[in-house]
Design a protein around this motif. Structure first.
Motif, short mmCIF file in Angstrom:
data_model
loop_
_atom_site.label_atom_id
_atom_site.label_comp_id
_atom_site.label_asym_id
_atom_site.label_seq_id
_atom_site.Cartn_x
_atom_site.Cartn_y
_atom_site.Cartn_z
N LEU A 20 43.79 37.39 34.61
CA LEU A 20 43.48 37.10 36.10
C LEU A 20 44.15 35.45 36.08
N GLN A 21 44.17 34.92 35.15
CA GLN A 21 44.62 33.24 35.14
C GLN A 21 46.21 33.55 35.37
N VAL A 68 47.07 34.76 38.81
CA VAL A 68 46.85 33.72 39.79
C VAL A 68 48.06 32.70 39.69
N VAL A 95 41.10 37.64 48.06
CA VAL A 95 41.04 38.37 47.20
C VAL A 95 40.50 39.70 47.57
N LEU A 127 38.96 43.23 46.40
CA LEU A 127 38.46 43.91 45.07
C LEU A 127 38.16 45.64 45.33
N ILE A 172 34.14 41.05 37.20
CA ILE A 172 35.09 40.33 37.51
C ILE A 172 34.64 38.87 38.37
N ALA A 173 33.49 39.04 39.26
CA ALA A 173 33.24 38.10 40.22
C ALA A 173 32.83 37.04 39.62
N LEU A 202 36.26 34.54 38.76
CA LEU A 202 37.17 33.98 40.03
C LEU A 202 37.25 32.69 40.02
N LEU A 251 40.21 30.54 41.97
CA LEU A 251 39.80 31.29 43.33
C LEU A 251 38.59 30.74 43.95
N LYS A 262 37.79 31.20 47.95
CA LYS A 262 38.55 32.05 48.66
C LYS A 262 37.84 33.38 49.43
N LEU A 282 36.49 36.67 49.87
CA LEU A 282 36.19 37.74 48.99
C LEU A 282 36.08 39.17 49.58
#
Length: 468
Positions: A309-310, A313, A322, A324, A334-335, A338, A343, A346, A348
Motif C-alpha cells: 500500500l505504501q 501511494v 480511496v 474500496l 485494510i482500513a 490507510l 492516506l 482522504k 473513503l
C-alpha cells in the motif's frame, strides 16, 4: 412447461404476503420541464466537438463506435452543470448528441429539457386503459420469468416476494400475472411460451446469460423488463434493471465527482464482482475527467499489505480519495493501514458490499467514516412500504442480505407499473426501495442510491447524501 398462476386463493401466497401491512405504491416525484431550445445559441467548444463526433457516429465501423462514444462522454463530463444544461437545451430535435447529453444530465441528477426519442416504445399492447394521473399504467396480462426451482431458486424467492408485495399493495387495477419457471426449460423457451399465451409484457429473466439469450431473440415481439444487464443492449422498446457490481462503481464515481476527487486509489478484493465494480469506476471516472492513479489487490498478511500500500501511494503521487472494492472483512483489514500509508483524512468510498458488517459495533468501528451506497428502504424507509425491520419480521426472504433482493423485486413492480412515465416523461422518476429510478436513453433503469457510513461501528445514513 409448468406455470404458476398467481391468485389470492393460493395458500402459500396468503402465508407469504397477505399478512403484510397494507402497502401503497411509492409516489412519483414532481417533475419540471424546461422551455424550448434557445435560438442562436453558441455551444461551448467541448460541446461543439462532442456534437461533431456524434454526427459522424452512424458512418463509423462498428468496432470504432464504442471509442467514439467514450470520447463524447469524456468531453461532456468536463462541462459544468450550467453549461451542459444550456447546451443540451439548445440542441435541435433529432440531434444525435441529445441522447448523450441527456444521459450526462441524468447521471448528475439534473432535469432534461425534453424527452428522449422513444419511437420504438409501445404501451397500448393488450389495450391498456389510459394512465392514471400519477402515471400508473400497468400491463393487462403480465408474465414473470424467474428460476422458481433449482439452484437459483433461493435468489429468486426474495425477488418474487418483493414484486408481489408491491403488486398486492396496489389498490387500483392490476394485471393478471403468470409466473414461469425458467429452471424447467430455460429462459428463451419460457419467454416464447409467455408470448404464445398472450401476455403483453414480460418481467425477467434473472440471469445475465439468460437475459442476453432472450434479448437476442426478443426483437419485434412482446416488450420486457429484464432483471439483469446483458452482454448486448436492450432491443428498442425493452428495458433492463439490475443491482450489478458495475452500478456500485458508477455510483461511486458520481459520488467522488461531486466532491471534486479526481485522482483515486483503488483497492480491490478477491471476488470477480468486485473487480467489475473497480473496472466500472475506472471507466466512469475517465468519462468524468478523473483517473485511477494506482490499483492494489488484496492479499497477504497485514505487514506485506501495508508495504504494498505504501509503495502504491508513493507511485501514485497525489491521491484525492480511496475506493474500496472489497468485502467488508477485507475492508476491516485494510482500513487501519490507510493512515500509516499517508492516506489519513482522504475520502473513503466502498461498494455496497460494505453493508455486510459483523453487526458487532466493537469490530465494525474500524469502518467508521467509509461511505457506501445502499438502499433507501433499509436505512431510511420509503413511502408506501413498511420498514425493512417490519417486513423482515414476517418474511424470511426480506432478512439479512436477502433484503436487497426483496427491494429489487419491489422496484421491478414499480417500474412495470410506471414504465410509460419513465420512458415518455422527460424527467419522470419513481422513488423506489433501491433508490430514485429513471430510464436512460437506451433502456437501462438507473437507480440513484442513498449513501451510508459507519459511526461508532453502527451503520447510519449520511445526512448530506440522500438519494436525489
Amino acid at each position: 412447461m409448468p406455470s404458476t398462476r398467481v391468485c389470492f386463493q393460493r395458500n402459500w401466497l396468503r402465508a407469504v404476503l397477505l399478512g403484510l401491512l397494507a402497502i401503497g405504491l411509492a409516489g412519483c416525484a414532481t417533475v419540471k420541464v424546461t422551455g424550448p431550445s434557445t435560438a442562436g445559441h453558441t455551444y461551448s467548444p467541448a460541446f461543439a466537438q462532442a456534437r461533431d463526433l456524434a454526427s459522424k457516429e452512424s458512418t463509423l465501423p462498428a468496432d470504432q463506435r464504442a471509442a467514439n462514444a467514450r470520447a463524447i462522454d469524456k468531453l461532456l463530463a468536463g462541462l459544468d452543470d450550467a453549461t451542459l444544461s444550456a447546451d443540451a437545451a439548445a440542441l435541435p430535435a433529432g440531434d444525435p448528441l441529445y441522447q448523450y447529453a441527456g444521459h450526462a444530465l441524468q447521471r448528475r441528477g439534473l432535469p432534461l429539457p425534453r424527452p428522449f426519442d422513444r419511437g420504438a416504445w409501445r404501451f397500448d399492447a393488450g389495450n391498456r386503459p389510459p394512465a392514471e394521473g400519477d402515471g400508473y399504467r400497468p400491463p393487462v396480462k403480465l408474465a414473470v420469468l424467474l428460476p422458481l426451482s433449482g439452484s437459483l431458486a433461493p435468489a429468486a424467492a426474495p425477488v418474487r416476494d418483493g414484486f408481489l408485495t408491491g403488486y398486492y399493495g396496489e389498490s387500483r387495477r392490476r394485471p393478471e400475472i403468470t409466473f414461469y419457471d425458467t429452471a424447467m426449460v430455460g429462459a428463451a423457451a419460457a419467454y416464447a411460451k409467455a408470448v404464445a399465451e398472450g401476455n403483453d409484457f414480460v418481467v425477467g429473466p434473472l440471469g445475465r446469460e439468460e437475459v442476453s439469450a432472450v434479448f437476442r431473440g426478443a426483437q419485434g415481439t412482446v416488450p420486457m423488463l429484464a432483471l439483469n444487464r446483458a452482454s448486448v443492449p436492450p432491443p428498442a422498446g425493452n428495458a433492463s434493471f439490475s443491482l450489478s457490481p458495475e452500478d456500485d462503481g458508477i455510483a461511486a464515481a458520481e459520488y467522488l465527482r461531486a466532491r471534486k476527487a479526481v485522482r483515486v486509489l483503488v483497492i480491490t478484493g478477491v471476488d470477480e464482482g468486485l473487480h467489475r465494480a473497480a473496472s466500472a469506476l475506472r471507466d466512469a471516472l475517465a468519462e468524468r475527467g478523473g483517473t485511477v492513479v494506482e490499483s492494489l489487490d488484496m492479499g497477504g498478511d497485514a505487514a506485506s499489505l501495508l508495504a504494498r500500500l505504501q509503495a502504491s501511494v508513493q507511485k501514485a503521487g497525489q491521491v484525492d480519495a480511496v475506493f474500496l472494492a472489497t468485502r467488508a472483512s477485507e475492508a476491516r483489514t485494510i482500513a487501519p493501514l490507510l493512515a500509516s500509508a499517508g492516506l489519513a483524512g482522504k475520502p473513503l468510498v466502498a461498494t455496497s458490499a460494505l453493508a455486510s458488517g459483523t453487526g458487532k459495533p466493537a469490530e465494525d468501528m474500524v469502518l467508521d467514516g467509509i461511505a457506501y451506497p445502499t438502499e433507501p428502504w433499509t436505512v431510511r424507509g420509503v413511502s408506501g412500504l413498511p420498514s425493512a425491520a417490519s417486513v423482515a419480521s414476517q418474511l424470511k426472504t426480506a432478512r439479512g442480505p436477502a433484503a436487497r433482493l426483496f427491494a429489487f423485486g419491489y422496484d421491478a413492480w414499480l417500474i412495470t407499473a410506471y414504465l410509460e412515465k419513465l420512458a415518455l416523461d422527460p424527467n419522470g422518476s419513481v422513488q423506489g426501495a433501491t433508490g430514485t429510478l429513471r430510464l436512460d436513453p437506451v433502456g437501462n433503469i438507473l437507480h440513484t442510491p442513498t449513501w451510508s457510513t459507519f459511526r461508532g461501528g453502527m451503520q447510519v445514513p449520511l445526512a448530506d447524501a440522500a438519494a436525489r
